[in-house]
Design an enzyme around this catalytic site. Structure first.
Site, PDB file in Angstrom:
ATOM      1  N   VAL A  95       0.859  -1.186   0.000  1.00 44.12           N
ATOM      2  CA  VAL A  95       0.000   0.000   0.000  1.00 44.12           C
ATOM      3  C   VAL A  95       0.898   1.240   0.000  1.00 44.12           C
ATOM      4  O   VAL A  95       1.688   1.428   0.935  1.00 44.12           O
ATOM      5  CB  VAL A  95      -0.943   0.014   1.230  1.00 44.12           C
ATOM      6  N   HIS A  99       3.177   3.514   6.395  1.00 41.69           N
ATOM      7  CA  HIS A  99       2.534   2.893   7.552  1.00 41.69           C
ATOM      8  C   HIS A  99       3.558   2.076   8.323  1.00 41.69           C
ATOM      9  O   HIS A  99       4.511   1.550   7.752  1.00 41.69           O
ATOM     10  CB  HIS A  99       1.354   2.006   7.135  1.00 41.69           C
TER      11      HIS A  99
HETATM   12  P1  DGP Z   1       2.474  -3.479   3.427  1.00 43.92           P
HETATM   13  O1  DGP Z   1       2.644  -4.811   2.797  1.00 43.92           O
HETATM   14  O2  DGP Z   1       3.597  -3.127   4.391  1.00 43.92           O
HETATM   15  O3  DGP Z   1       2.214  -2.376   2.401  1.00 43.92           O
HETATM   16  O4  DGP Z   1       1.183  -3.605   4.331  1.00 43.92           O
HETATM   17  C1  DGP Z   1      -0.091  -3.265   3.938  1.00 43.92           C
HETATM   18  C2  DGP Z   1      -1.041  -3.869   4.950  1.00 43.92           C
HETATM   19  O5  DGP Z   1      -2.282  -3.228   4.799  1.00 43.92           O
HETATM   20  C3  DGP Z   1      -1.286  -5.359   4.803  1.00 43.92           C
HETATM   21  O6  DGP Z   1      -0.829  -6.023   5.977  1.00 43.92           O
HETATM   22  C4  DGP Z   1      -2.786  -5.495   4.670  1.00 43.92           C
HETATM   23  C5  DGP Z   1      -3.305  -4.147   5.111  1.00 43.92           C
HETATM   24  N1  DGP Z   1      -4.462  -3.683   4.404  1.00 43.92           N
HETATM   25  C6  DGP Z   1      -4.596  -3.544   3.068  1.00 43.92           C
HETATM   26  N2  DGP Z   1      -5.812  -3.043   2.765  1.00 43.92           N
HETATM   27  C7  DGP Z   1      -6.448  -2.853   3.961  1.00 43.92           C
HETATM   28  C8  DGP Z   1      -7.743  -2.350   4.292  1.00 43.92           C
HETATM   29  O7  DGP Z   1      -8.551  -1.971   3.463  1.00 43.92           O
HETATM   30  N3  DGP Z   1      -8.032  -2.314   5.630  1.00 43.92           N
HETATM   31  C9  DGP Z   1      -7.153  -2.710   6.592  1.00 43.92           C
HETATM   32  N4  DGP Z   1      -7.548  -2.618   7.867  1.00 43.92           N
HETATM   33  N5  DGP Z   1      -5.928  -3.184   6.294  1.00 43.92           N
HETATM   34  C10 DGP Z   1      -5.591  -3.254   4.999  1.00 43.92           C
END
Ligand code: DGP
Length: 113
Positions: A95, A99
Site C-alpha cells: 500500500v 505505515h
Molecule cells: P504493506 O505490505 O507493508 O504495504 O502492508 C499493507 C497492509 O495493509 C497489509 O498487511 C494489509 C493491510 N491492508 C490492506 N488493505 C487494507 C484495508 O482496506 N483495511 C485494513 N484494515 N488493512 C488493509
C-alpha cells in the site's frame, strides 16, 4: 490524485477497526493479521513511503513512532512487539501510503522473511 486506501480509512470513508486517532495519525487493525495483534499506524498526510518522507516530516514521523509505542501499551503488548516499515517492492510494500506495522501477541522470529 486518487486517495489511498489508508487516506480513505483515516477520513472514515471506508470502515476499519480503529484503535487510536489524533490530528496527525490513525491506528487500526490490519485486515490480514500476521500475528494475534496486528495494527497499522499511518499518518493522515499521504506520504507514499519512508523513502519519500522529507525533513518537513521529521516531527510527524517521530510522533507516529512514539504513538506506535503508546498504542502497543494500550492494547496490552507487555511482553514486547515488533514495529515494521516496508519500503518499496523488495521491502514488501503493498500500500503506497506510509505505515508502520505493530505486531505482537506471539514471539517474533529473526531473520524476517
Ligand atoms: P504493506 O505490505 O507493508 O504495504 O502492508 C499493507 C497492509 O495493509 C497489509 O498487511 C494489509 C493491510 N491492508 C490492506 N488493505 C487494507 C484495508 O482496506 N483495511 C485494513 N484494515 N488493512 C488493509
Amino acid at each position: 490524485m486518487n486517495k489511498t486506501i489508508f487516506e480513505r480509512i483515516a477520513a472514515k470513508e471506508i470502515p476499519a477497526n480503529l484503535v487510536y486517532e489524533d490530528e496527525h495519525v490513525v491506528a487500526f487493525r490490519d485486515l490480514h493479521p500476521q500475528a494475534p495483534t496486528h495494527i497499522l499506524i499511518v499518518p493522515r498526510k499521504p506520504i507514499p513511503r519512508i523513502a519519500e518522507a522529507t525533513p518537513a516530516d521529521h516531527a510527524l514521523i517521530g510522533h507516529l513512532l512514539l504513538k506506535a509505542a503508546e498504542v502497543a501499551k494500550q492494547v496490552g503488548l507487555t511482553n514486547g512487539y515488533r514495529l515494521v516499515i516496508n519500503n518499496g517492492r523488495d521491502g514488501g510494500e503493498s500500500v503506497p501510503h506510509f505505515h508502520c506495522h505493530i505486531l505482537g501477541g506471539r514471539p517474533m522470529t529473526w531473520p524476517p522473511g
